[in-house]
Design a protein around this motif. Structure first.
Motif, short mmCIF file in Angstrom:
data_model
loop_
_atom_site.label_atom_id
_atom_site.label_comp_id
_atom_site.label_asym_id
_atom_site.label_seq_id
_atom_site.Cartn_x
_atom_site.Cartn_y
_atom_site.Cartn_z
N ASP A 149 20.42 37.89 30.72
CA ASP A 149 19.06 37.85 31.25
C ASP A 149 19.04 38.16 32.74
N GLU A 150 18.00 38.84 33.19
CA GLU A 150 17.88 39.25 34.60
C GLU A 150 17.89 38.05 35.55
N ASN A 151 17.22 36.96 35.16
CA ASN A 151 17.21 35.76 36.01
C ASN A 151 18.61 35.16 36.14
N MET A 152 19.37 35.19 35.03
CA MET A 152 20.74 34.68 35.05
C MET A 152 21.61 35.56 35.95
N VAL A 153 21.43 36.86 35.87
CA VAL A 153 22.19 37.80 36.71
C VAL A 153 21.90 37.52 38.19
N ASP A 154 20.61 37.34 38.52
CA ASP A 154 20.25 37.04 39.91
C ASP A 154 20.91 35.77 40.40
N SER A 155 20.92 34.73 39.57
CA SER A 155 21.53 33.47 39.99
C SER A 155 23.04 33.61 40.12
N LEU A 156 23.66 34.40 39.25
CA LEU A 156 25.10 34.64 39.36
C LEU A 156 25.45 35.36 40.65
N LEU A 157 24.67 36.38 40.97
CA LEU A 157 24.94 37.15 42.19
C LEU A 157 24.68 36.33 43.45
N LYS A 158 23.67 35.49 43.42
CA LYS A 158 23.39 34.65 44.59
C LYS A 158 24.49 33.63 44.82
N GLY A 159 25.15 33.22 43.74
CA GLY A 159 26.22 32.23 43.85
C GLY A 159 27.54 32.80 44.34
N GLN A 160 27.63 34.11 44.43
CA GLN A 160 28.88 34.76 44.85
C GLN A 160 28.91 34.97 46.36
N ASP A 161 30.08 34.78 46.93
CA ASP A 161 30.27 35.09 48.34
C ASP A 161 30.53 36.59 48.42
N TYR A 162 29.51 37.34 48.83
CA TYR A 162 29.58 38.80 48.78
C TYR A 162 29.23 39.37 50.14
N ASP A 163 30.12 40.17 50.68
CA ASP A 163 29.87 40.87 51.93
C ASP A 163 29.91 42.37 51.61
N GLU A 164 28.74 43.00 51.62
CA GLU A 164 28.64 44.41 51.25
C GLU A 164 29.53 45.29 52.13
N TYR A 165 29.58 44.98 53.42
CA TYR A 165 30.39 45.76 54.35
C TYR A 165 31.87 45.71 53.95
N GLU A 166 32.37 44.50 53.67
CA GLU A 166 33.78 44.35 53.31
C GLU A 166 34.09 45.05 51.98
N ALA A 167 33.17 44.96 51.03
CA ALA A 167 33.37 45.63 49.74
C ALA A 167 33.40 47.15 49.92
N ALA A 168 32.50 47.67 50.75
CA ALA A 168 32.47 49.11 51.01
C ALA A 168 33.74 49.56 51.74
N LEU A 169 34.20 48.76 52.66
CA LEU A 169 35.44 49.07 53.37
C LEU A 169 36.63 49.09 52.40
N HIS A 170 36.63 48.14 51.47
CA HIS A 170 37.69 48.09 50.46
C HIS A 170 37.69 49.36 49.61
N LEU A 171 36.50 49.81 49.19
CA LEU A 171 36.40 51.02 48.39
C LEU A 171 36.85 52.24 49.19
N ALA A 172 36.47 52.31 50.46
CA ALA A 172 36.88 53.44 51.30
C ALA A 172 38.40 53.48 51.43
N LYS A 173 39.01 52.33 51.59
CA LYS A 173 40.47 52.28 51.71
C LYS A 173 41.12 52.69 50.39
N LYS A 174 40.57 52.18 49.29
CA LYS A 174 41.12 52.47 47.97
C LYS A 174 41.05 53.97 47.66
N LYS A 175 39.95 54.63 48.02
CA LYS A 175 39.76 56.04 47.73
C LYS A 175 40.22 56.95 48.88
N ARG A 176 40.67 56.34 49.97
CA ARG A 176 41.13 57.08 51.16
C ARG A 176 40.05 58.04 51.66
N ILE A 177 38.86 57.49 51.88
CA ILE A 177 37.76 58.27 52.41
C ILE A 177 37.34 57.72 53.76
#
Length: 95
Positions: A24-52
């Motif tokens: 359910d969309e409400n459950m997904v929203d609550s799951l994502l809010k409960g996660q410690d998520y830093d978009e910048y760090e995740a994007a940096l991780h992807l850039a390093k992984k793909k060497r871009i």
């Protein structure tokens, strides 16, 4: 869920995958809010992984592939501002 965040996936694709699995969309929203998520760090991780972006071998290659690399980050679910910040970083070593 933590695995998708650590592997350099944006919030939108993660939410989409969960909704495709029938959560359910409400459950997904609550799951994502409960996660410690830093978009910048995740994007940096992807850039390093793909060497871009700042993880490319040389400055010439970075200039030639800037738009392509930004597109890779945006298609992975990161915002344009975040992708631009990653691309504007100085060259990072290949460690």
């Amino acid at each position: 869920m933590r695995f998708r965040i650590r592997t350099g996936t944006g919030r939108k694709p993660s939410a989409g995958k969960l909704q495709l699995k029938g959560i359910d969309e409400n459950m997904v929203d609550s799951l994502l809010k409960g996660q410690d998520y830093d978009e910048y760090e995740a994007a940096l991780h992807l850039a390093k992984k793909k060497r871009i972006g700042p993880f490319r071998a040389d400055e010439e290659s970075r200039r030639e592939n800037r738009q392509k690399d930004m597109g890779t980050l945006v298609r992975a679910g990161f915002g344009y501002d975040t992708a631009q910040k990653i691309m504007d970083l100085e060259t990072v070593g290949q460690s």
